[in-house]
Design an enzyme around this catalytic site. Structure first.
Site, short mmCIF file in Angstrom:
data_model
loop_
_atom_site.label_atom_id
_atom_site.label_comp_id
_atom_site.label_asym_id
_atom_site.label_seq_id
_atom_site.Cartn_x
_atom_site.Cartn_y
_atom_site.Cartn_z
N ASN A 222 5.63 5.86 -21.74
CA ASN A 222 6.01 4.55 -22.42
C ASN A 222 7.20 3.61 -21.90
O ASN A 222 7.69 4.15 -20.95
CB ASN A 222 5.92 4.54 -23.85
CG ASN A 222 7.28 5.49 -24.40
OD1 ASN A 222 8.35 5.51 -23.63
ND2 ASN A 222 7.35 5.89 -25.55
N GLN A 267 -10.90 -1.02 -17.21
CA GLN A 267 -9.24 -1.31 -17.13
C GLN A 267 -8.93 -1.88 -18.31
O GLN A 267 -7.85 -1.85 -18.80
CB GLN A 267 -9.19 -1.97 -15.79
CG GLN A 267 -9.17 -1.23 -14.55
CD GLN A 267 -8.71 0.23 -14.54
OE1 GLN A 267 -7.78 0.33 -14.54
NE2 GLN A 267 -9.67 1.35 -14.62
N HIS A 270 -7.75 -0.23 -21.23
CA HIS A 270 -6.47 0.71 -21.37
C HIS A 270 -5.38 0.09 -22.29
O HIS A 270 -4.83 0.71 -23.05
CB HIS A 270 -5.84 0.49 -20.02
CG HIS A 270 -6.43 1.78 -19.07
ND1 HIS A 270 -5.94 2.91 -19.50
CD2 HIS A 270 -7.02 1.70 -17.98
CE1 HIS A 270 -6.60 3.79 -18.34
NE2 HIS A 270 -7.50 2.94 -17.60
N GLU A 335 -4.26 -2.64 -7.66
CA GLU A 335 -4.18 -1.18 -7.91
C GLU A 335 -5.48 -0.44 -7.54
O GLU A 335 -5.67 0.63 -6.71
CB GLU A 335 -3.74 -0.78 -9.51
CG GLU A 335 -3.76 0.76 -9.69
CD GLU A 335 -3.70 0.92 -11.26
OE1 GLU A 335 -3.30 1.88 -11.60
OE2 GLU A 335 -3.93 0.11 -12.12
N HIS A 336 -6.49 -1.03 -8.14
CA HIS A 336 -7.92 -0.58 -7.84
C HIS A 336 -8.86 -1.66 -7.30
O HIS A 336 -8.85 -2.71 -8.00
CB HIS A 336 -8.64 0.06 -9.08
CG HIS A 336 -7.88 0.92 -10.01
ND1 HIS A 336 -7.14 0.75 -11.23
CD2 HIS A 336 -7.92 2.11 -9.65
CE1 HIS A 336 -6.57 1.94 -11.40
NE2 HIS A 336 -7.02 2.75 -10.63
N ASP A 369 -10.65 7.90 -11.21
CA ASP A 369 -9.65 8.11 -12.27
C ASP A 369 -9.85 9.82 -12.85
O ASP A 369 -8.74 10.33 -13.10
CB ASP A 369 -9.88 7.49 -13.75
CG ASP A 369 -9.26 6.06 -13.95
OD1 ASP A 369 -8.53 6.01 -12.94
OD2 ASP A 369 -9.61 5.25 -14.56
N HIS A 428 34.63 9.77 16.33
CA HIS A 428 33.07 9.78 16.83
C HIS A 428 32.99 9.93 18.51
O HIS A 428 32.36 10.91 18.89
CB HIS A 428 32.25 8.69 16.33
CG HIS A 428 31.73 8.83 14.83
ND1 HIS A 428 32.78 8.70 14.01
CD2 HIS A 428 30.50 9.03 14.41
CE1 HIS A 428 32.02 8.90 12.95
NE2 HIS A 428 30.62 8.90 13.04
#
Length: 438
Positions: A222, A267, A270, A335-336, A369, A428
């Site tokens: 969350n 989706q 969700h 995303e998808h 998924d 160096h």
């Protein structure tokens, strides 16, 4: 009651601005949440187990004498697996087998064995790939129970060679989800603690007397979990800060419209901030999908969430042709991405930015998924422009290997010294020059 889903046409004036308004999502971090997460993290860092116990009692209403009492042993995980109905146990095992097979192939193909090559003067250069020692995976609890998340986070870690995977999962009021515990058994999770929230992130990041410090924390949570992950990044690695879930469907207008409507629902259900968008060159087909949406909505147990999601953040977009659909898809970087078309590969070849691509009419996003095999932890909020799905590579690190021969030092030493003097770093330069032959 029909859904007032937004309809756009790429030929209209101001289309890009209208689409940008649909895509706009500010992952604005609530200052109160950030302050609360910061306070919890500081407390866990300072007081360890005692703070974890207090927050677990306060937020999850779980009473325990010690953090050790909040650990679930491997015997209990195996018992949860054995207690599942046969069909569900078989489905979980089959999904795990497919996820494992995919990531084993990924490990092989992504150069996880490292490399070494020798130059003419005998200098050897290469790369050594090693797994992380210990990883923490956060699994949501309470109303949400995601055994698939356990598989997708733990299995690639184990395939990568991570020695110890520690899972944290909140159990409000002490209620444990047997499917989540069974998934932990199948995935090979080493230890499970029934804690959650920012306190769990803090315990994993800093370590306590009972919970060992990990090297990386992965998994969704969350707003408090997200805020805590942001704050501990640098002390440990994290996978990503995920935004709301997204699906973008490119369709040629020949797929059953009910299929596409349900894919958009998959989706939207969700949460209210999830995003579902259809791109199609056929206006009549778009109207059929809209009709399917309105007809099928009342069948959905989460219809109120779907309605809000589609109304606030969804869109049905008429495009000029499939080429333009791909151009727009690259701008959205979803995303998808489903390409529901007769010849999906020709359009996939035009896609540069997507978390995961589902090609063909039968490749529903829901299969990805759960059980197709590739990871379902994917970049959101247009971050697919520069990020990748969670994979074996996220649980490995790479060390450069440099073995300079005496002959090689004569050439490289002069080059390094010249550049070092140019930067004003005399030590160096001298370090390189001391190895030159007199």
């Amino acid at each position: 009651m029909s859904i007032a889903i937004r309809k756009l046409d790429s030929a209209d004036a101001g289309f890009r601005d209208k689409l940008s308004a649909v895509l706009a999502f500010e992952a604005s971090e609530d200052e109160a949440i950030d302050r609360a997460a910061a306070g919890i993290l500081a407390d866990v860092k300072a007081r360890g187990d005692a703070a974890v116990l207090e927050y677990t009692q306060r937020f999850d209403r779980v009473q325990a004498a010690s953090v050790a009492a909040l650990e679930i042993g491997k015997e209990a995980l195996q018992a949860a697996l054995a207690g599942l109905p046969e069909a569900r146990r078989h489905a979980l095992q089959t999904a795990a087998d497919r996820v494992r097979a995919y990531h084993e192939r990924q490990k092989k193909e992504c150069g996880s064995d490292g490399f070494l090559y020798r130059e003419a003067d005998g200098t050897e250069l290469g790369q050594k790939v090693t797994p992380l020692d210990r990883v923490g995976i956060y699994v949501p609890g309470g109303k949400a129970a995601y055994p698939s998340s356990v598989l997708m986070n733990a299995i690639p870690a184990k395939v990568a060679g991570v020695q110890e995977v520690i899972m944290v999962v909140p159990t409000p009021d002490g209620v444990k989800n047997e499917l989540v515990l069974a998934a932990a058994a199948i995935a090979g999770v080493d230890r499970v603690f029934t804690i959650g929230g920012a306190q769990a992130v803090g315990a994993l990041a800093y370590g306590t007397a009972t919970i060992p410090q990990v090297d990386k924390i992965v998994g969704p949570g969350n707003a408090y979990v997200a805020a805590a992950k942001r704050r501990v990044f640098g002390v440990v690695g994290i996978d990503m800060i995920a935004g709301p879930s997204e699906i973008l469907v490119i369709c040629d207008g020949a797929t059953d419209p009910d299929w596409i409507a349900m894919d958009l629902f998959s989706q939207a259900e969700h949460d209210e901030l999830a995003q579902s968008i259809l791109l199609c060159p056929d206006a009549d087909y778009i109207a059929k999908v809209e009709a399917s949406i309105n007809r099928l909505l009342d069948e959905m147990p989460r219809k109120d969430v779907i309605r809000t999601s589609l109304t606030d953040r969804g869109a049905l977009v008429k495009v000029r042709d499939m080429e333009e659909a791909c151009e727009i898809a690259n701008m959205i970087a979803a995303e998808h991405l489903e390409i529901s078309a007769q010849e999906p590969q020709q359009w996939a070849d035009l896609i540069r930015h997507a978390g995961a691509m589902f090609l063909g009419r039968f490749s529903s996003e829901s299969l990805g998924d759960y059980c197709a095999g590739p990871n379902h932890v994917l970049p959101t909020s247009r971050t697919a422009r520069f990020s990748s799905p969670l994979g074996v590579y996220d649980f490995q690190k790479r060390s450069s290997v440099i073995r300079v021969s005496e002959e090689g030092a004569q050439t490289l030493g002069r080059i390094a010294a010249e550049l070092a003097y140019g930067e004003g770093l005399q030590a160096h330069a001298r370090s390189a020059e001391l190895r030159l032959k007199k």
